[in-house]
Design an enzyme around this catalytic site. Structure first.
Site, PDB file in Angstrom:
ATOM      1  N   GLU A 162       0.189   2.774   8.635  1.00 41.33           N
ATOM      2  CA  GLU A 162       1.412   3.325   8.547  1.00 41.33           C
ATOM      3  C   GLU A 162       1.331   4.660   7.840  1.00 41.33           C
ATOM      4  O   GLU A 162       2.152   5.542   7.914  1.00 41.33           O
ATOM      5  CB  GLU A 162       2.004   2.509   7.442  1.00 41.33           C
TER       6      GLU A 162
ATOM      7  N   GLU B  66      -3.818  -6.330   5.802  1.00 36.87           N
ATOM      8  CA  GLU B  66      -2.829  -5.673   4.918  1.00 36.87           C
ATOM      9  C   GLU B  66      -3.404  -4.052   4.596  1.00 36.87           C
ATOM     10  O   GLU B  66      -2.520  -3.234   4.724  1.00 36.87           O
ATOM     11  CB  GLU B  66      -2.713  -6.436   3.610  1.00 36.87           C
TER      12      GLU B  66
END
Length: 122
Positions: free
Chosen positions: A79, A72
């Site tokens: 991102e 994560e």
């Protein structure tokens, strides 16, 4: 090349830890999926304490949860980098984001399987 941080060896190490904890804060504050993972981590930990897991069972769960948290964090970093480099829509930017998100999905599925094996075997 970046300039080295000022201060002694230990001051630089403490500063690096502060940076890392700030990153954990970003992850929990800015990423909805990370908050879901936090809830799952808390629930699994409470359930594990309640059923008195063995050291081996704890090890399996901690490694699985750590794998999800790591995926994560890396997904969020990827991102952010993609958004910085390519703020507009681009197929390769989308592919990079999808690959990173897919890694989190696979890590989460594996962690669920580990959890099921640990808790259903009791």
């Amino acid at each position: 090349m970046a300039k080295p941080r000022p201060g002694s060896f230990w001051q630089r190490r403490l500063s690096a830890f502060a940076d890392a904890w700030r990153g954990v804060g970003f992850l929990l504050r800015d990423e909805a999926h990370a908050r879901f993972h936090l809830l799952a981590t808390i629930l699994v930990t409470c359930l594990g304490c309640w059923v008195e897991l063995t050291k081996g069972e704890w090890l399996a769960l901690i490694l699985a949860m750590g794998m999800v948290w790591t995926a994560e964090g890396l997904n969020s970093a990827i991102e952010a980098c993609v958004d910085l480099v390519c703020p507009e829509q681009h197929p390769l930017a989308g592919k990079a984001k999808d690959l990173a998100a897919g890694a989190v999905l696979l890590a989460s599925i594996c962690a669920c399987v580990v959890g099921l094996l640990v808790f259903l075997a009791r």
